[in-house]
Design a protein around this motif. Structure first.
Motif, PDB file in Angstrom:
ATOM      1  N   ASP A 293      -6.493  -2.708   4.215  1.00  0.00           N
ATOM      2  CA  ASP A 293      -5.689  -2.081   3.157  1.00  0.00           C
ATOM      3  C   ASP A 293      -6.281  -0.711   2.821  1.00  0.00           C
ATOM      4  O   ASP A 293      -5.580   0.305   2.767  1.00  0.00           O
ATOM      5  CB  ASP A 293      -5.692  -2.991   1.934  1.00  0.00           C
ATOM      6  N   HIS A 294      -7.579  -0.664   2.617  1.00  0.00           N
ATOM      7  CA  HIS A 294      -8.294   0.584   2.330  1.00  0.00           C
ATOM      8  C   HIS A 294      -8.116   1.575   3.477  1.00  0.00           C
ATOM      9  O   HIS A 294      -7.859   2.771   3.268  1.00  0.00           O
ATOM     10  CB  HIS A 294      -9.774   0.243   2.130  1.00  0.00           C
ATOM     11  N   HIS A 295      -8.202   1.086   4.698  1.00  0.00           N
ATOM     12  CA  HIS A 295      -8.055   1.931   5.890  1.00  0.00           C
ATOM     13  C   HIS A 295      -6.651   2.534   5.977  1.00  0.00           C
ATOM     14  O   HIS A 295      -6.495   3.735   6.226  1.00  0.00           O
ATOM     15  CB  HIS A 295      -8.350   1.100   7.126  1.00  0.00           C
ATOM     16  N   LEU A 296      -5.633   1.711   5.777  1.00  0.00           N
ATOM     17  CA  LEU A 296      -4.255   2.196   5.861  1.00  0.00           C
ATOM     18  C   LEU A 296      -3.998   3.298   4.830  1.00  0.00           C
ATOM     19  O   LEU A 296      -3.379   4.322   5.136  1.00  0.00           O
ATOM     20  CB  LEU A 296      -3.279   1.043   5.638  1.00  0.00           C
ATOM     21  N   LEU A 297      -4.476   3.080   3.606  1.00  0.00           N
ATOM     22  CA  LEU A 297      -4.213   4.036   2.531  1.00  0.00           C
ATOM     23  C   LEU A 297      -4.962   5.347   2.744  1.00  0.00           C
ATOM     24  O   LEU A 297      -4.395   6.433   2.575  1.00  0.00           O
ATOM     25  CB  LEU A 297      -4.591   3.412   1.185  1.00  0.00           C
ATOM     26  N   HIS A 298      -6.228   5.254   3.118  1.00  0.00           N
ATOM     27  CA  HIS A 298      -6.996   6.479   3.313  1.00  0.00           C
ATOM     28  C   HIS A 298      -6.546   7.236   4.549  1.00  0.00           C
ATOM     29  O   HIS A 298      -6.593   8.483   4.579  1.00  0.00           O
ATOM     30  CB  HIS A 298      -8.492   6.153   3.365  1.00  0.00           C
TER      31      HIS A 298
END
Length: 304
Positions: A293-298
């Protein structure tokens, strides 16, 4: 490994899983007795740790831990040394801590920020495999007890007229960054039932039987947020053995900006601009640092 994959915690193929060794009990026994082998001890899904680092048993402590372990599994080879995991869940926590020389039992997710990628991956691998063993003590076909085989990667039914082989199961789930159909650039985040006020994340859901990953993306977005999506694109995947997940990341484009949450899994969903997400990121409120989730957003933020 691509650079964008390297940032995802709990994966990376750091260990040589050496599947060809698993079917040789004599080889497994020899590796366990080898003073160069390493054993990762866990207690009820938590790694036994000392000084904020998971304990890695070698030498005399290996024999002591194995003598009281409920299950021992072979994880693979690391630069010529065998790596095993031992489940001490049958002991009281204090006893498990004492026999391993640890100071506490802690979830690997609480330590991941202080672990290297290889160590985090090995701990998560051990956690997932040992959890499966505790949940698969009996055959689902006949109810007889099961026994570990293949270095801990198979369990077999002990009833002679059944003999069913049981393998670790993975529960795939899709996680999706949905983009708005028009300007300005925006993405859809939602607040899940039970989440605190203002806690938003990308949308996710489990894949159902008879469904492709892309079908699951379209169904989940429609069911949970009332959003029809097009242009479904694979981004990457992440091992998530908490207890048995595989998170498969996608991006998709909404056909319209209309959002209707289901009121059960999601209680709120809204579109966020990049500037709004940057504010959240600056406050440390943009996904767990160890999650896809963090990866997709950043990754989306970095594009604009």
């Amino acid at each position: 490994m691509r650079a964008d994959e390297a940032v995802l915690a709990y994966g990376g193929g750091w260990l040589d899983r050496a599947g060809e060794l698993r079917a040789d009990p004599e080889r497994m026994a020899a590796l366990l007795a080898d003073p160069g082998s390493v054993v990762l001890p866990l207690w009820r899904d938590r790694c036994l740790a000392r000084a904020d680092a998971p304990v890695r048993l070698t030498g005399e402590r290996v024999a002591e831990a194995l003598a009281v372990a409920d299950e021992t599994v072979f994880l693979g080879m690391d630069d010529g040394s065998a790596v095993f995991a031992a489940d001490l869940s049958g002991l009281p926590e204090a006893a498990a801590v004492e026999v391993t020389g640890a100071s506490e039992a802690v979830d690997v997710r609480a330590l991941v920020g202080r672990l290297g990628p290889a160590e985090a991956a090995a701990q998560a691998y051990a956690r997932g495999l040992l959890h499966w063993h505790r949940q698969q003590r009996f055959c689902g076909a006949c109810g007889a007890s099961t026994a570990a085989r293949g270095g801990g990667h198979v369990r077999s039914c002990t009833r002679a007229d059944c003999g069913r082989l049981l393998f670790p199961r993975i529960e795939p789930a899709v996680i999706v960054l949905v983009e708005a159909p028009g300007a300005p650039d925006r993405c859809l985040l939602a607040r899940h039932a039970g989440a605190r006020e203002g806690a938003y994340s990308t949308l996710a859901g489990f894949v159902e039987v008879g469904e492709s990953l892309e079908d699951a993306v379209r169904r989940e977005m429609a069911e949970e947020a009332g959003v029809t999506v097009t242009d479904v694109r694979y981004v990457g995947s992440q091992a998530w053995p908490f207890p048995a997940g595989l998170m498969v990341g996608f991006r998709a484009t909404a056909a319209s900006e209309e959002v209707r949450v289901d009121g059960e899994e999601l209680v709120e969903a809204r579109w966020f601009t990049r500037d709004e997400l940057r504010e959240r990121a600056a406050e440390g409120r943009l996904g767990r640092v160890d999650s896809i989730d963090h990866h997709l957003l950043h990754r989306w933020l970095a594009e604009g």
